[in-house]
Design an enzyme around this catalytic site. Structure first.
Site, PDB file in Angstrom:
ATOM      1  N   ASP A 172       0.962  -1.180  -0.040  1.00  0.00           N
ATOM      2  CA  ASP A 172      -0.110   0.028  -0.065  1.00  0.00           C
ATOM      3  C   ASP A 172       0.810   1.223   0.044  1.00  0.00           C
ATOM      4  OD1 ASP A 172      -1.761   2.212   0.964  1.00  0.00           O
ATOM      5  OD2 ASP A 172      -3.317   0.881   1.350  1.00  0.00           O
ATOM      6  N   ILE A 173       0.429   2.320  -0.962  1.00  0.00           N
ATOM      7  CA  ILE A 173       1.267   3.337  -0.999  1.00  0.00           C
ATOM      8  C   ILE A 173       1.093   4.372   0.112  1.00  0.00           C
ATOM      9  CG2 ILE A 173      -0.061   4.863  -2.320  1.00  0.00           C
ATOM     10  CD1 ILE A 173       3.444   4.235  -3.321  1.00  0.00           C
ATOM     11  N   HIS A 191     -10.126  -5.536  -2.668  1.00  0.00           N
ATOM     12  CA  HIS A 191      -8.825  -5.946  -2.125  1.00  0.00           C
ATOM     13  C   HIS A 191      -8.888  -5.862  -0.613  1.00  0.00           C
ATOM     14  CE1 HIS A 191      -9.581  -1.379  -2.079  1.00  0.00           C
ATOM     15  NE2 HIS A 191      -8.825  -1.382  -0.979  1.00  0.00           N
ATOM     16  N   HIS A 236      -6.609  -5.686   2.779  1.00  0.00           N
ATOM     17  CA  HIS A 236      -5.580  -5.136   3.400  1.00  0.00           C
ATOM     18  C   HIS A 236      -4.865  -6.057   4.572  1.00  0.00           C
ATOM     19  CE1 HIS A 236      -6.493  -0.794   2.906  1.00  0.00           C
ATOM     20  NE2 HIS A 236      -7.549  -1.164   2.392  1.00  0.00           N
TER      21      HIS A 236
HETATM   22  P1  5GP Z   1      -9.835   1.382   0.499  1.00  0.00           P
HETATM   23  O1  5GP Z   1     -10.545   1.449  -1.000  1.00  0.00           O
HETATM   24  O2  5GP Z   1      -9.650   0.143   1.058  1.00  0.00           O
HETATM   25  O3  5GP Z   1     -10.651   2.248   1.211  1.00  0.00           O
HETATM   26  O4  5GP Z   1      -8.474   2.216   0.359  1.00  0.00           O
HETATM   27  C1  5GP Z   1      -7.871   2.023  -0.601  1.00  0.00           C
HETATM   28  C2  5GP Z   1      -6.068   1.817  -0.598  1.00  0.00           C
HETATM   29  O5  5GP Z   1      -5.298   1.768  -1.573  1.00  0.00           O
HETATM   30  C3  5GP Z   1      -5.640   2.890   0.501  1.00  0.00           C
HETATM   31  O6  5GP Z   1      -5.000   2.328   1.552  1.00  0.00           O
HETATM   32  C4  5GP Z   1      -4.641   3.521  -0.335  1.00  0.00           C
HETATM   33  O7  5GP Z   1      -3.376   3.931   0.251  1.00  0.00           O
HETATM   34  C5  5GP Z   1      -4.353   2.277  -1.577  1.00  0.00           C
HETATM   35  N1  5GP Z   1      -4.133   3.211  -2.629  1.00  0.00           N
HETATM   36  C6  5GP Z   1      -4.720   3.954  -3.327  1.00  0.00           C
HETATM   37  N2  5GP Z   1      -4.245   4.107  -4.448  1.00  0.00           N
HETATM   38  C7  5GP Z   1      -2.974   3.266  -4.595  1.00  0.00           C
HETATM   39  C8  5GP Z   1      -1.879   3.244  -5.645  1.00  0.00           C
HETATM   40  O8  5GP Z   1      -1.933   4.075  -6.717  1.00  0.00           O
HETATM   41  N3  5GP Z   1      -1.047   2.427  -5.507  1.00  0.00           N
HETATM   42  C9  5GP Z   1      -0.874   1.735  -4.184  1.00  0.00           C
HETATM   43  N4  5GP Z   1       0.001   0.991  -4.067  1.00  0.00           N
HETATM   44  N5  5GP Z   1      -1.767   1.909  -3.100  1.00  0.00           N
HETATM   45  C10 5GP Z   1      -2.929   2.740  -3.264  1.00  0.00           C
END
Ligand code: 5GP
Length: 134
Positions: free
Chosen positions: A29-30, A93, A95
């Site tokens: 995660d970035i 996804h 985590h």
């Molecule tokens: P969620 O959809 O579970 O609320 O969060 C999405 C997750 O994806 C976040 O933790 C965010 O940091 C990660 N994320 C969003 N865009 C990118 C990206 O371009 N690259 C990576 N490696 N992680 C990402």
């Protein structure tokens, strides 16, 4: 339009890759909550995790388990927490987050700011551990 994560799978957007097979992909995660915070996705773009068909869904968790064991092996932590949120990126996804207590799973916490070389070193360690798991 392809999701950010599909673009990552296709190599159009770079990522710190941990592991990949025919159906699944794992990468750091970035905006990590902890060093080693990893996302595990099906390559097939499905928004809501509970809309994934049964076989692919079971395989996703089996793939995530192996990734979690690899993270745990090289990361000082009590265990690996698993959560699914999915409110930001419409591509299912999981985590995987190294944790020592319940607060380490709190997404309201400030995220770590890591340099590229730190991300690469973490990914390399986890990749190595992953490749050693039979
Ligand atoms: P969620 O959809 O579970 O609320 O969060 C999405 C997750 O994806 C976040 O933790 C965010 O940091 C990660 N994320 C969003 N865009 C990118 C990206 O371009 N690259 C990576 N490696 N992680 C990402």
């Amino acid at each position: 339009m392809a999701s950010i994560f599909t673009k990552i799978v296709n190599g159009e957007i770079s990522s710190y890759k941990i592991a990949e097979d025919e159906h699944y992909f794992a990468f750091l995660d970035i905006n990590p909550l902890a060093k080693g915070h990893t996302l595990v996705i099906p390559k097939k773009e499905v928004d809501y995790i509970f809309n994934i068909d049964d076989e692919l869904y079971k395989g996703l968790f089996a793939f995530a388990r192996k990734v979690a064991l690899a993270i745990e092996k090289v990361t000082p932590c009590k265990r690996i927490g698993l959560t699914v949120i999915g409110l930001e990126v419409p591509h299912a996804h999981i985590h995987l987050i190294p944790i020592n207590n319940i607060y380490d799973m709190d997404f309201k916490q400030p995220k770590l700011k890591l340099e590229a070389n730190e991300f690469e070193a973490i990914a390399e360690n986890i990749r190595k551990a992953y490749n050693e798991i039979p």
